[in-house]
Design a protein around this motif. Structure first.
Motif, PDB file in Angstrom:
ATOM      1  N   ARG A 302       0.801  -1.216   0.000  1.00  0.00           N
ATOM      2  CA  ARG A 302       0.000   0.000   0.000  1.00  0.00           C
ATOM      3  C   ARG A 302       0.839   1.273   0.000  1.00  0.00           C
ATOM      4  NH1 ARG A 302      -4.933   1.552   0.233  1.00  0.00           N
ATOM      5  NH2 ARG A 302      -5.428   3.577   1.147  1.00  0.00           N
ATOM      6  N   ARG A 303       2.110   1.164   0.342  1.00  0.00           N
ATOM      7  CA  ARG A 303       2.938   2.364   0.459  1.00  0.00           C
ATOM      8  C   ARG A 303       3.029   3.118  -0.868  1.00  0.00           C
ATOM      9  NH1 ARG A 303       6.696   4.872   3.493  1.00  0.00           N
ATOM     10  NH2 ARG A 303       8.493   5.794   2.464  1.00  0.00           N
ATOM     11  N   LEU A 304       3.077   2.383  -1.985  1.00  0.00           N
ATOM     12  CA  LEU A 304       3.219   3.022  -3.284  1.00  0.00           C
ATOM     13  C   LEU A 304       1.893   3.125  -4.038  1.00  0.00           C
ATOM     14  CD1 LEU A 304       6.622   1.611  -4.575  1.00  0.00           C
ATOM     15  CD2 LEU A 304       6.114   3.869  -3.660  1.00  0.00           C
ATOM     16  N   GLU A 305       0.775   2.884  -3.354  1.00  0.00           N
ATOM     17  CA  GLU A 305      -0.508   3.075  -4.012  1.00  0.00           C
ATOM     18  C   GLU A 305      -0.771   4.566  -4.186  1.00  0.00           C
ATOM     19  OE1 GLU A 305      -3.832   1.041  -2.432  1.00  0.00           O
ATOM     20  OE2 GLU A 305      -2.827  -0.902  -2.362  1.00  0.00           O
ATOM     21  N   ASN A 307      -3.411   7.828  -5.745  1.00  0.00           N
ATOM     22  CA  ASN A 307      -4.755   8.260  -6.068  1.00  0.00           C
ATOM     23  C   ASN A 307      -5.021   8.008  -7.550  1.00  0.00           C
ATOM     24  OD1 ASN A 307      -7.124   9.698  -6.616  1.00  0.00           O
ATOM     25  ND2 ASN A 307      -6.655  11.249  -5.083  1.00  0.00           N
ATOM     26  N   VAL A 308      -6.140   7.347  -7.840  1.00  0.00           N
ATOM     27  CA  VAL A 308      -6.455   6.994  -9.225  1.00  0.00           C
ATOM     28  C   VAL A 308      -6.555   8.241 -10.101  1.00  0.00           C
ATOM     29  CG1 VAL A 308      -8.168   5.910 -10.709  1.00  0.00           C
ATOM     30  CG2 VAL A 308      -7.615   4.881  -8.516  1.00  0.00           C
ATOM     31  N   VAL A 309      -7.183   9.283  -9.568  1.00  0.00           N
ATOM     32  CA  VAL A 309      -7.338  10.520 -10.337  1.00  0.00           C
ATOM     33  C   VAL A 309      -5.974  11.142 -10.628  1.00  0.00           C
ATOM     34  CG1 VAL A 309      -8.336  12.840 -10.322  1.00  0.00           C
ATOM     35  CG2 VAL A 309      -9.619  10.913  -9.376  1.00  0.00           C
ATOM     36  N   ALA A 310      -5.097  11.163  -9.614  1.00  0.00           N
ATOM     37  CA  ALA A 310      -3.765  11.745  -9.809  1.00  0.00           C
ATOM     38  C   ALA A 310      -2.967  10.964 -10.845  1.00  0.00           C
ATOM     39  CB  ALA A 310      -3.015  11.764  -8.473  1.00  0.00           C
ATOM     40  N   VAL A 311      -3.043   9.638 -10.809  1.00  0.00           N
ATOM     41  CA  VAL A 311      -2.317   8.813 -11.782  1.00  0.00           C
ATOM     42  C   VAL A 311      -2.842   9.065 -13.189  1.00  0.00           C
ATOM     43  CG1 VAL A 311      -1.851   6.456 -12.512  1.00  0.00           C
ATOM     44  CG2 VAL A 311      -1.714   7.048 -10.095  1.00  0.00           C
ATOM     45  N   PHE A 312      -4.164   9.091 -13.342  1.00  0.00           N
ATOM     46  CA  PHE A 312      -4.748   9.286 -14.670  1.00  0.00           C
ATOM     47  C   PHE A 312      -4.383  10.664 -15.228  1.00  0.00           C
ATOM     48  CE2 PHE A 312      -8.226  10.553 -17.504  1.00  0.00           C
ATOM     49  CZ  PHE A 312      -8.213   9.499 -18.399  1.00  0.00           C
ATOM     50  N   SER A 349      -0.104  18.697   1.912  1.00  0.00           N
ATOM     51  CA  SER A 349      -1.448  18.609   1.349  1.00  0.00           C
ATOM     52  C   SER A 349      -1.426  18.000  -0.044  1.00  0.00           C
ATOM     53  CB  SER A 349      -2.087  19.999   1.301  1.00  0.00           C
ATOM     54  OG  SER A 349      -1.293  20.890   0.534  1.00  0.00           O
ATOM     55  N   PHE A 350      -0.415  18.345  -0.833  1.00  0.00           N
ATOM     56  CA  PHE A 350      -0.279  17.756  -2.165  1.00  0.00           C
ATOM     57  C   PHE A 350       0.028  16.261  -2.065  1.00  0.00           C
ATOM     58  CE2 PHE A 350       2.358  16.866  -6.010  1.00  0.00           C
ATOM     59  CZ  PHE A 350       1.357  17.038  -6.947  1.00  0.00           C
ATOM     60  N   GLY A 351       0.859  15.887  -1.084  1.00  0.00           N
ATOM     61  CA  GLY A 351       1.150  14.474  -0.870  1.00  0.00           C
ATOM     62  C   GLY A 351      -0.077  13.699  -0.440  1.00  0.00           C
ATOM     63  N   ASN A 352      -0.942  14.312   0.369  1.00  0.00           N
ATOM     64  CA  ASN A 352      -2.178  13.647   0.765  1.00  0.00           C
ATOM     65  C   ASN A 352      -3.091  13.418  -0.430  1.00  0.00           C
ATOM     66  OD1 ASN A 352      -1.378  13.621   3.461  1.00  0.00           O
ATOM     67  ND2 ASN A 352      -2.319  15.611   3.879  1.00  0.00           N
ATOM     68  N   ALA A 355      -1.747  10.390  -2.412  1.00  0.00           N
ATOM     69  CA  ALA A 355      -1.867   9.087  -1.756  1.00  0.00           C
ATOM     70  C   ALA A 355      -3.227   8.480  -2.052  1.00  0.00           C
ATOM     71  CB  ALA A 355      -1.674   9.244  -0.249  1.00  0.00           C
ATOM     72  N   ALA A 356      -3.257   7.144  -1.986  1.00  0.00           N
ATOM     73  CA  ALA A 356      -4.516   6.432  -2.189  1.00  0.00           C
ATOM     74  C   ALA A 356      -5.444   6.705  -1.019  1.00  0.00           C
ATOM     75  CB  ALA A 356      -4.260   4.936  -2.323  1.00  0.00           C
ATOM     76  N   PRO A 357      -6.756   6.757  -1.254  1.00  0.00           N
ATOM     77  CA  PRO A 357      -7.705   6.991  -0.149  1.00  0.00           C
ATOM     78  C   PRO A 357      -7.598   5.907   0.916  1.00  0.00           C
ATOM     79  CG  PRO A 357      -8.783   7.207  -2.290  1.00  0.00           C
ATOM     80  CD  PRO A 357      -7.417   6.643  -2.548  1.00  0.00           C
ATOM     81  N   VAL A 358      -7.703   6.328   2.167  1.00  0.00           N
ATOM     82  CA  VAL A 358      -7.616   5.400   3.297  1.00  0.00           C
ATOM     83  C   VAL A 358      -9.023   4.927   3.650  1.00  0.00           C
ATOM     84  CG1 VAL A 358      -6.881   5.126   5.683  1.00  0.00           C
ATOM     85  CG2 VAL A 358      -5.586   6.589   4.137  1.00  0.00           C
ATOM     86  N   HIS A 359      -9.205   3.600   3.718  1.00  0.00           N
ATOM     87  CA  HIS A 359     -10.507   3.047   4.075  1.00  0.00           C
ATOM     88  C   HIS A 359     -10.752   3.207   5.579  1.00  0.00           C
ATOM     89  CE1 HIS A 359     -10.892   1.417   0.063  1.00  0.00           C
ATOM     90  NE2 HIS A 359      -9.698   0.873   0.185  1.00  0.00           N
ATOM     91  N   ASP A 360     -12.007   3.070   5.951  1.00  0.00           N
ATOM     92  CA  ASP A 360     -12.374   3.277   7.353  1.00  0.00           C
ATOM     93  C   ASP A 360     -11.665   2.293   8.274  1.00  0.00           C
ATOM     94  OD1 ASP A 360     -14.044   5.275   6.532  1.00  0.00           O
ATOM     95  OD2 ASP A 360     -15.833   4.000   6.423  1.00  0.00           O
TER      96      ASP A 360
END
Length: 383
Positions: A302-305, A307-312, A349-352, A355-360
């Motif tokens: 998960r460390r290198l996961e 955000n799908v939007v950022a990758v696209f 904030s840009f790093g957040n 990053a991939a969304p964190v599940h509950d």
């Protein structure tokens, strides 16, 4: 009443404005100087990727320049061998392009007839409404364009030149070893900044090398699996398609779609029926789906996961600026930005966002963990 200078009140806005102007200028340089910037960036990525091998040689007592020469020579030899092995099947595929086009036209004639009917209907409707769009009866001149692969030789020559520049730059970076990092660290003004610069450099090297080496091994295995599966299925040049699949798999999300579409069109021309032709792209897409949803997340963690939007968005932007090569380097560049954001408070904030969304469940587990020790918590001071 505040004694603060009015100019100081607008200072944060001025800084943001200057930073935005700086980003625009950097984007302009990256776009218009791509013939220079792109091979330099590629060389840095190659150096980051292969640096663990050079460091391993140094621990074994081999001088860095010798280790770098051996690693880069082996890397270049492997690339040249792969290109030479695939040149024959690629030439065969290129030469068979007219036959594939003719077979596609024949098998898709029914679809083409429907499209022609729609086109005739639209032309008749345009004539009735007086919007034929023929430019006042001007004759349409159709100029036969050059063949699809006329400029292929010049494109390949230019690409090989850029690859050569990147490999030589990677060789120089790897051969000087720590001196390259020390030169960058010396540019930092304060001791705290130097420590942060060192941490960023080694974190970037570790994460980029881990990502690219792991992804490369995964893609090679995926390409071999696709090649073998297509060979059993009866597809022509199956291992060329496996190599294409391995290369396209560096493009998140869109690479699998492009590869499945290419294999599907070729399969329609080769197989007697559409039902049997659809089996080839289904095999391709099924294997890439298993890789993307199970194997890669399991190996990378998960460390290198991202955000799908950022990758696209990253893939689209870099493909627009640098073409296919930019799309291939989009995710490694995003990894570098993510590592920098994790170590610089002003970029948190840009790093957040990256990053991939964190599940509950993961958020709850993180909240129950004890806090980091003070020494570790203070290691990420702002620059």
């Amino acid at each position: 009443m505040s004694d603060q200078n009015p100019a100081e009140l607008h200072l944060p806005k001025i800084r943001k404005l200057l930073f935005g102007i700086f980003l625009i200028l950097v984007a302009q340089v990256i776009y218009f100087a791509q013939d220079i910037v792109m091979p330099l960036m590629l060389g840095i990525l190659v150096a980051f990727t292969l640096s663990p091998l050079v460091r391993l040689g140094r621990r074994m007592g081999i001088p860095e320049w010798i280790s770098a020469l051996l690693v880069m020579s082996s890397f270049g030899l492997v690339v040249a061998l792969v290109l030479y092995t695939l040149s024959g099947p690629f030439t065969e595929l290129v030469n068979s392009a007219p036959e594939i086009k003719a077979a596609l036209s024949q098998k898709l004639s029914s679809v083409q007839s429907h499209l022609q009917s729609l086109q005739r209907a639209s032309e008749e409707a345009a004539e009735v409404t007086g919007q034929s769009g023929d430019g006042g009866g001007a004759e349409k001149v159709v100029v036969d364009g050059p063949p699809v692969f006329t400029g292929l030789a010049s494109t390949v020559a230019g690409s090989l030149g850029q690859i050569a520049i990147a490999l030589f730059l990677a060789l120089f970076i790897l051969s000087i070893g720590k001196l390259f990092y020390e030169g960058i660290v010396k540019m930092a003004p304060t001791l705290t900044d130097k420590k942060i610069a060192v941490r960023i450099l080694y974190d970037v090297e570790k994460e980029v090398s881990r990502y690219l080496l792991t992804i490369t091994v995964i893609n090679v295995c995926l390409g071999c699996a696709i090649g073998v599966a297509l060979w059993f299925y009866g597809m022509s040049t199956p291992f060329l398609w496996g190599a294409i699949a391995a290369l396209l798999n560096f493009l998140p999300y869109i690479g699998a779609v492009i590869g499945a579409l290419g294999i599907g069109l070729t399969a329609i021309a080769e197989f007697p029926t559409l039902a049997t032709a659809l089996g080839a792209p289904l095999i391709y897409y099924a294997l890439t789906a298993v890789e993307g949803n199970i194997i890669t997340p399991l190996l990378l963690g998960r460390r290198l996961e991202m955000n799908v939007v950022a990758v696209f968005v990253s893939v689209v932007v870099w493909a627009w600026m640098w073409g296919f090569a930019g799309a291939l380097m989009a995710v490694p560049i995003l990894v570098i930005l993510k590592v920098m954001s994790d170590n610089i408070n002003s970029m948190k904030s840009f790093g957040n966002f990256l990053a991939a969304p964190v599940h509950d469940e993961e958020r709850a587990a993180a909240e129950t963990e004890p806090d980091d020790p003070p020494a570790k918590a203070t290691s990420g001071d702002a620059v």
